[in-house]
Design a protein around this motif. Structure first.
Motif, PDB file in Angstrom:
ATOM      1  N   ARG A   1       0.810  -1.215   0.000  1.00 42.47           N
ATOM      2  CA  ARG A   1       0.000   0.000   0.000  1.00 42.47           C
ATOM      3  C   ARG A   1       0.849   1.274   0.000  1.00 42.47           C
ATOM      4  O   ARG A   1       0.323   2.352  -0.240  1.00 42.47           O
ATOM      5  N   LYS A   2       2.136   1.161   0.271  1.00 44.17           N
ATOM      6  CA  LYS A   2       3.015   2.327   0.308  1.00 44.17           C
ATOM      7  C   LYS A   2       3.846   2.492  -0.974  1.00 44.17           C
ATOM      8  O   LYS A   2       4.569   3.470  -1.119  1.00 44.17           O
TER       9      LYS A   2
ATOM     10  N   GLU B   1      -4.916  -1.665 -15.615  1.00 48.19           N
ATOM     11  CA  GLU B   1      -4.839  -2.758 -14.640  1.00 48.19           C
ATOM     12  C   GLU B   1      -4.905  -2.265 -13.192  1.00 48.19           C
ATOM     13  O   GLU B   1      -4.651  -3.032 -12.256  1.00 48.19           O
ATOM     14  N   ALA B   2      -5.256  -1.004 -13.005  1.00 44.91           N
ATOM     15  CA  ALA B   2      -5.331  -0.430 -11.659  1.00 44.91           C
ATOM     16  C   ALA B   2      -6.462  -1.075 -10.850  1.00 44.91           C
ATOM     17  O   ALA B   2      -7.471  -1.507 -11.401  1.00 44.91           O
ATOM     18  N   VAL B   3      -6.265  -1.133  -9.542  1.00 44.51           N
ATOM     19  CA  VAL B   3      -7.277  -1.668  -8.625  1.00 44.51           C
ATOM     20  C   VAL B   3      -7.760  -0.533  -7.726  1.00 44.51           C
ATOM     21  O   VAL B   3      -7.098   0.493  -7.597  1.00 44.51           O
ATOM     22  N   ASP B   4      -8.934  -0.729  -7.109  1.00 45.81           N
ATOM     23  CA  ASP B   4      -9.469   0.298  -6.210  1.00 45.81           C
ATOM     24  C   ASP B   4      -8.631   0.410  -4.940  1.00 45.81           C
ATOM     25  O   ASP B   4      -8.365   1.504  -4.458  1.00 45.81           O
ATOM     26  N   VAL B   5      -8.248  -0.741  -4.382  1.00 48.29           N
ATOM     27  CA  VAL B   5      -7.432  -0.765  -3.175  1.00 48.29           C
ATOM     28  C   VAL B   5      -6.327  -1.798  -3.353  1.00 48.29           C
ATOM     29  O   VAL B   5      -6.600  -2.950  -3.702  1.00 48.29           O
ATOM     30  N   VAL B   6      -5.101  -1.382  -3.115  1.00 46.71           N
ATOM     31  CA  VAL B   6      -3.966  -2.305  -3.210  1.00 46.71           C
ATOM     32  C   VAL B   6      -3.965  -3.178  -1.953  1.00 46.71           C
ATOM     33  O   VAL B   6      -4.016  -2.657  -0.831  1.00 46.71           O
ATOM     34  N   PRO B   7      -3.924  -4.501  -2.116  1.00 50.73           N
ATOM     35  CA  PRO B   7      -3.940  -5.371  -0.933  1.00 50.73           C
ATOM     36  C   PRO B   7      -2.614  -5.298  -0.171  1.00 50.73           C
ATOM     37  O   PRO B   7      -1.549  -5.193  -0.760  1.00 50.73           O
ATOM     38  N   CYS B   8      -2.722  -5.349   1.135  1.00 46.92           N
ATOM     39  CA  CYS B   8      -1.543  -5.344   2.009  1.00 46.92           C
ATOM     40  C   CYS B   8      -0.867  -6.715   1.912  1.00 46.92           C
ATOM     41  O   CYS B   8      -1.536  -7.739   1.808  1.00 46.92           O
TER      42      CYS B   8
END
Length: 150
Positions: free
Chosen positions: A94-95, A127-134
């Motif tokens: 996420r960072k 290929e972007a996502v709404d939230v990047v998984p930790c």
């Protein structure tokens, strides 16, 4: 070039490799002349670093007459990709975006660099996502789902 992943090299060894990458084939005397200007190291220090890079299989040695020629066994591009990958492996997923933004903010870029980045970002949008998984273990990051409760 050999494509297997090479061991990590120190910042000092990286300075030696930059000379070898730039010149492709060099003697220890040539490396010393170039590095001495920037680092103010003694010849013995430089030879020690060269020896370590040979042991780590980063440099190939070839005897020619009474001197040795050194050439890279791994490309600069491959080394940079490995170093970058290793760096990002130490971050919470996420960072990564914020870290890349910080790198871009700090860098001096040409118009060509900026155009390349703009084109790459346009491609990445697909290929972007709404939230990047930790990707962290509990207690290793600040994500809500991974706070350590012990």
């Amino acid at each position: 070039m050999i494509s297997k992943i090479k061991p990590n090299i120190s910042d000092a060894e990286w300075e030696i490799m930059r000379v070898v990458w730039a010149n492709q084939t060099v003697t220890s005397k040539q490396i010393t002349e170039i590095v001495k200007e920037k680092m103010n190291w003694k010849q013995a220090t430089i030879k020690t670093l060269i020896g370590r890079l040979v042991e780590k299989e980063m440099l190939k040695t070839e005897a020619v007459g009474n001197k040795y020629l050194y050439s890279p066994l791994i490309s600069e591009e491959e080394s940079l990709k490995s170093k970058t990958s290793d760096f990002f492996d130490h971050l919470c997923n996420r960072k990564v975006g914020t870290t890349i933004a910080d790198l871009v903010r700090e860098a001096t870029l040409s118009h060509t660099d900026i155009q390349m980045l703009e084109e790459l970002l346009q491609q990445k949008k697909a290929e972007a996502v709404d939230v990047v998984p930790c990707n962290c273990i509990p207690g290793q990051c600040e994500c809500q789902n991974h706070k350590h409760n012990g």
